[in-house]
Design a protein around this motif. Structure first.
Motif, PDB file in Angstrom:
ATOM      1  N   PRO A 165       0.797  -0.681   2.083  1.00 20.87           N
ATOM      2  CA  PRO A 165       1.107  -1.303   0.240  1.00 20.87           C
ATOM      3  C   PRO A 165       1.791  -2.541   0.531  1.00 20.87           C
ATOM      4  O   PRO A 165       2.076  -2.272   1.356  1.00 20.87           O
ATOM      5  CB  PRO A 165       1.907  -0.042   0.129  1.00 20.87           C
ATOM      6  N   ALA A 166       2.310  -3.142  -0.347  1.00 19.68           N
ATOM      7  CA  ALA A 166       3.414  -4.641  -0.563  1.00 19.68           C
ATOM      8  C   ALA A 166       4.115  -3.656  -1.061  1.00 19.68           C
ATOM      9  O   ALA A 166       5.141  -4.399  -0.139  1.00 19.68           O
ATOM     10  CB  ALA A 166       2.227  -5.205  -1.572  1.00 19.68           C
ATOM     11  N   GLN A 167       4.639  -2.724  -1.700  1.00 19.39           N
ATOM     12  CA  GLN A 167       5.595  -2.028  -2.324  1.00 19.39           C
ATOM     13  C   GLN A 167       5.758  -0.937  -1.669  1.00 19.39           C
ATOM     14  O   GLN A 167       5.221  -0.081  -1.485  1.00 19.39           O
ATOM     15  CB  GLN A 167       5.028  -2.036  -3.304  1.00 19.39           C
ATOM     16  N   SER A 168       7.213  -0.985  -0.660  1.00 21.05           N
ATOM     17  CA  SER A 168       7.711   0.328  -0.073  1.00 21.05           C
ATOM     18  C   SER A 168       6.596   1.547  -0.069  1.00 21.05           C
ATOM     19  O   SER A 168       6.512   1.820   0.123  1.00 21.05           O
ATOM     20  CB  SER A 168       8.813   0.940  -1.315  1.00 21.05           C
ATOM     21  N   PRO A 169       5.667   0.769   1.506  1.00 21.67           N
ATOM     22  CA  PRO A 169       5.054   2.027   1.802  1.00 21.67           C
ATOM     23  C   PRO A 169       5.182   3.083   2.489  1.00 21.67           C
ATOM     24  O   PRO A 169       6.936   3.284   2.898  1.00 21.67           O
ATOM     25  CB  PRO A 169       4.582   1.461   3.300  1.00 21.67           C
ATOM     26  N   PHE A 170       4.874   4.732   2.399  1.00 21.60           N
ATOM     27  CA  PHE A 170       5.032   5.088   3.012  1.00 21.60           C
ATOM     28  C   PHE A 170       3.938   6.406   2.741  1.00 21.60           C
ATOM     29  O   PHE A 170       3.582   7.243   1.908  1.00 21.60           O
ATOM     30  CB  PHE A 170       6.537   5.951   1.774  1.00 21.60           C
TER      31      PHE A 170
END
Length: 138
Positions: A106-111
């Motif tokens: 994922p492009a934004q803050s992957p977790f």
């Protein structure tokens, strides 16, 4: 060796065991957690036959959590949730030499916390951004 196995998956009729060794403190062992593959034909004497880790997981970087979390196996393909390294799709047809065949971060803050496969759809839960539904195109 320091008790990091978080989750497992039995494959190939119960003869192949995948362990997701989750480590949240790479300073203790020098790496984040990664995947191990075991021959368990004789459950009393398992033999480690392969390993897979992302480049980030095999280093002690501290800007994110790069540990594996959960495996899901369909046939000879392992779908792995891998926190900061997203989803990793790994061919385990040769368990001694697993190889990555696809990935999604994922492009934004992957977790990425979990992964589940149904037919050609891959469902991934990301603790930062929610649910992703991906289509697997072999």
């Amino acid at each position: 060796s320091d008790g990091d196995t978080h989750s497992i998956w039995l494959a190939r009729g119960g003869n192949l065991l995948l362990t997701a060794d989750e480590d949240s403190d790479p300073a203790s062992g020098g790496t984040w957690g990664f995947l191990r593959l075991w021959n368990v034909r004789n459950p009393a004497a398992p033999i480690e036959i392969g390993q897979f880790g992302t480049a980030n997981a095999l280093t002690p970087k501290f800007e994110c959590c790069f540990s594996i979390h959960n495996p899901f196996v369909r046939g000879s393909t392992a779908y792995l949730s891998w926190y900061g390294d997203g989803i990793r799709v790994v061919d385990i047809s040769q368990p001694s030499a697993p190889r990555e065949i696809a990935s999604f971060i994922p492009a934004q803050s992957p977790f990425v916390w979990g992964v589940y496969v149904d037919r050609d759809l891959i469902f991934a839960s990301d603790m930062s951004t929610g649910l992703y539904i991906l289509k697997h195109s072999p």
